[in-house]
Design a protein around this motif. Sequence first.
Motif, PDB file in Angstrom:
ATOM      1  N   PHE A 112       0.807  -1.212   0.000  1.00 30.54           N
ATOM      2  CA  PHE A 112       0.000   0.000   0.000  1.00 30.54           C
ATOM      3  C   PHE A 112       0.843   1.266   0.000  1.00 30.54           C
ATOM      4  O   PHE A 112       0.373   2.329  -0.347  1.00 30.54           O
ATOM      5  N   GLY A 113       2.101   1.160   0.443  1.00 26.50           N
ATOM      6  CA  GLY A 113       2.923   2.354   0.521  1.00 26.50           C
ATOM      7  C   GLY A 113       2.419   3.294   1.590  1.00 26.50           C
ATOM      8  O   GLY A 113       1.946   2.893   2.640  1.00 26.50           O
ATOM      9  N   ALA A 114       2.502   4.591   1.300  1.00 26.95           N
ATOM     10  CA  ALA A 114       2.155   5.592   2.304  1.00 26.95           C
ATOM     11  C   ALA A 114       0.674   5.918   2.326  1.00 26.95           C
ATOM     12  O   ALA A 114       0.219   6.666   3.175  1.00 26.95           O
TER      13      ALA A 114
ATOM     14  N   ARG B 229     -15.446   7.129  -1.154  1.00 29.73           N
ATOM     15  CA  ARG B 229     -14.302   6.868  -2.040  1.00 29.73           C
ATOM     16  C   ARG B 229     -13.451   5.691  -1.546  1.00 29.73           C
ATOM     17  O   ARG B 229     -12.235   5.805  -1.379  1.00 29.73           O
ATOM     18  N   PRO B 230     -14.063   4.527  -1.328  1.00 34.03           N
ATOM     19  CA  PRO B 230     -13.306   3.388  -0.791  1.00 34.03           C
ATOM     20  C   PRO B 230     -12.478   2.688  -1.863  1.00 34.03           C
ATOM     21  O   PRO B 230     -12.736   2.820  -3.071  1.00 34.03           O
ATOM     22  N   ASP B 231     -11.498   1.919  -1.401  1.00 29.91           N
ATOM     23  CA  ASP B 231     -10.749   1.022  -2.292  1.00 29.91           C
ATOM     24  C   ASP B 231     -11.474  -0.304  -2.464  1.00 29.91           C
ATOM     25  O   ASP B 231     -11.239  -1.015  -3.443  1.00 29.91           O
ATOM     26  N   VAL B 232     -12.316  -0.653  -1.516  1.00 29.52           N
ATOM     27  CA  VAL B 232     -13.093  -1.884  -1.586  1.00 29.52           C
ATOM     28  C   VAL B 232     -14.357  -1.697  -0.754  1.00 29.52           C
ATOM     29  O   VAL B 232     -14.345  -0.989   0.258  1.00 29.52           O
TER      30      VAL B 232
ATOM     31  N   VAL C 284     -15.220  -0.275  -7.944  1.00 28.34           N
ATOM     32  CA  VAL C 284     -14.359  -0.751  -6.852  1.00 28.34           C
ATOM     33  C   VAL C 284     -14.748  -2.188  -6.529  1.00 28.34           C
ATOM     34  O   VAL C 284     -15.902  -2.588  -6.722  1.00 28.34           O
ATOM     35  N   PRO C 285     -13.803  -2.994  -6.066  1.00 25.89           N
ATOM     36  CA  PRO C 285     -14.097  -4.396  -5.776  1.00 25.89           C
ATOM     37  C   PRO C 285     -15.182  -4.549  -4.713  1.00 25.89           C
ATOM     38  O   PRO C 285     -15.299  -3.731  -3.791  1.00 25.89           O
ATOM     39  N   VAL C 286     -15.952  -5.615  -4.849  1.00 25.73           N
ATOM     40  CA  VAL C 286     -17.014  -5.947  -3.901  1.00 25.73           C
ATOM     41  C   VAL C 286     -16.669  -7.264  -3.221  1.00 25.73           C
ATOM     42  O   VAL C 286     -16.411  -8.272  -3.887  1.00 25.73           O
ATOM     43  N   CYS C 287     -16.680  -7.236  -1.898  1.00 20.62           N
ATOM     44  CA  CYS C 287     -16.472  -8.446  -1.104  1.00 20.62           C
ATOM     45  C   CYS C 287     -17.780  -8.810  -0.427  1.00 20.62           C
ATOM     46  O   CYS C 287     -18.337  -8.005   0.327  1.00 20.62           O
ATOM     47  N   ALA C 288     -18.283 -10.018  -0.688  1.00 22.17           N
ATOM     48  CA  ALA C 288     -19.533 -10.495  -0.105  1.00 22.17           C
ATOM     49  C   ALA C 288     -19.233 -11.369   1.108  1.00 22.17           C
ATOM     50  O   ALA C 288     -18.553 -12.391   0.989  1.00 22.17           O
ATOM     51  N   VAL C 289     -19.711 -10.951   2.270  1.00 23.18           N
ATOM     52  CA  VAL C 289     -19.542 -11.719   3.501  1.00 23.18           C
ATOM     53  C   VAL C 289     -20.767 -12.598   3.709  1.00 23.18           C
ATOM     54  O   VAL C 289     -21.903 -12.122   3.640  1.00 23.18           O
TER      55      VAL C 289
ATOM     56  N   SER D  39      -6.112  -7.671   0.618  1.00 24.80           N
ATOM     57  CA  SER D  39      -5.499  -8.097  -0.642  1.00 24.80           C
ATOM     58  C   SER D  39      -6.260  -7.538  -1.838  1.00 24.80           C
ATOM     59  O   SER D  39      -5.658  -7.272  -2.888  1.00 24.80           O
ATOM     60  N   GLN D  40      -7.578  -7.341  -1.704  1.00 24.06           N
ATOM     61  CA  GLN D  40      -8.349  -6.734  -2.782  1.00 24.06           C
ATOM     62  C   GLN D  40      -7.897  -5.288  -3.023  1.00 24.06           C
ATOM     63  O   GLN D  40      -7.827  -4.831  -4.164  1.00 24.06           O
ATOM     64  N   VAL D  41      -7.603  -4.583  -1.933  1.00 21.06           N
ATOM     65  CA  VAL D  41      -7.105  -3.214  -2.068  1.00 21.06           C
ATOM     66  C   VAL D  41      -5.772  -3.220  -2.797  1.00 21.06           C
ATOM     67  O   VAL D  41      -5.536  -2.429  -3.719  1.00 21.06           O
TER      68      VAL D  41
END
Length: 387
Positions: free
Chosen positions: A14-16, A121-124, A147-152, A375-377
């Motif tokens: 991710f860096g800074a 403005r999320p990354d996921v 942006v990626p979608v994670c289904a729980v 990891s998705q981010v």
Amino acid sequence: MSVATAPSGNGLGFGAVPPRILILTASVGEGHDAPARRLADQLRAERPDALVETEDCLPAMGRSVSAISEGAARVVFFRFLWLWDVGFWVFARFPLTRRITQWMLVRFGSEGLLRLIASHRPDVVVSVYPNATEVLGRLRKAGRLHVPVCAVITDLAGLRYWATPGADLHLVTHPEAIDEVREIAGTETDVHCVHGFSAPEFLIPRETDEARRALNLEPGGKIVIVSGGGWGVGDVEGAVREVLAVKGVDQVVCLCGHNAELLESLERDFASDARVRAEPFTHEMPEWLAAADALVHSTGGLTVLEALMRGCPAISYGWGRGHVRLHNRAFTHFGLAEVAATPEELRTAVADALERGRTSFDFSDLPSAASFVLSQVEERRAVHAVV
């Protein structure tokens, strides 16, 4: 139990720039809010600089969706139980009406969800609520969500809406659910069994006597917990009476959730019986399930999983409506819990559980949900860096 391997990045790429993660829940019971809170805590523990925000998605999805998801559930769960069977068949089981319902969810819920996501403005985006997951997956598949979608998925079975072809990632709490997820979302879908939606204390061994002392319970004797989940639904009082009739039971602890009427009723009706103890909503489930010799639970879901994590034999009884019917079939099929349909079957199941003693399921090798979300981010940022 087969388990996934955690991603190896650990957020180092991710860096800074801190990762931005939006978790969407729905405040219609602890079954969604609790996993959202625990995932947020796990994400912050693994990546302290992460910007993790949690939102109730129902206001964004509009009044129509909110009324059906929240208002109707409160009426059906307590007054017209048969409607939950009808509603589940119409909305989830029958293909034609299911497709209509899915179209309506997207029609009424899309714009509000897109605005909500844009404001953060999320990354996921992580969804712990099935109706939101369905909309997000369709928006992602249609190219309207970037942006990626994670289904729980915290249920064991009946996973329509929980799983969707458009999601980039599915995270489940039971490895037994993976086949159904792939049946719904596609054979190539990315799905992993993880921990992180229950309290982390469940992964730490706890001696029964220590847990009982912490809860002011007698160290000896047989203790059975009766639970109606966060809503306090089902034939809870009837279950208490049946469990008391089982030879060898020394105490019954009833966990009433947020149902104040149930708590008052139990305290009144069993005021003269020292063997009955009624408790309101509690955050001490790791202690209770370490202390108990058996659990009688009405709604399936995470509570049964948590009982398995503690080695506490679980029995499903007292509701069995809608999706819980499918849970019960799966409990029996996979040998995860007993199912009692009648008071007589409940007494037998409790007696058998007390005779068998604690169970043993190993959850120690499960990777964390946070590792896959992070990891998705990382993958998204890597793609953007190349572009």
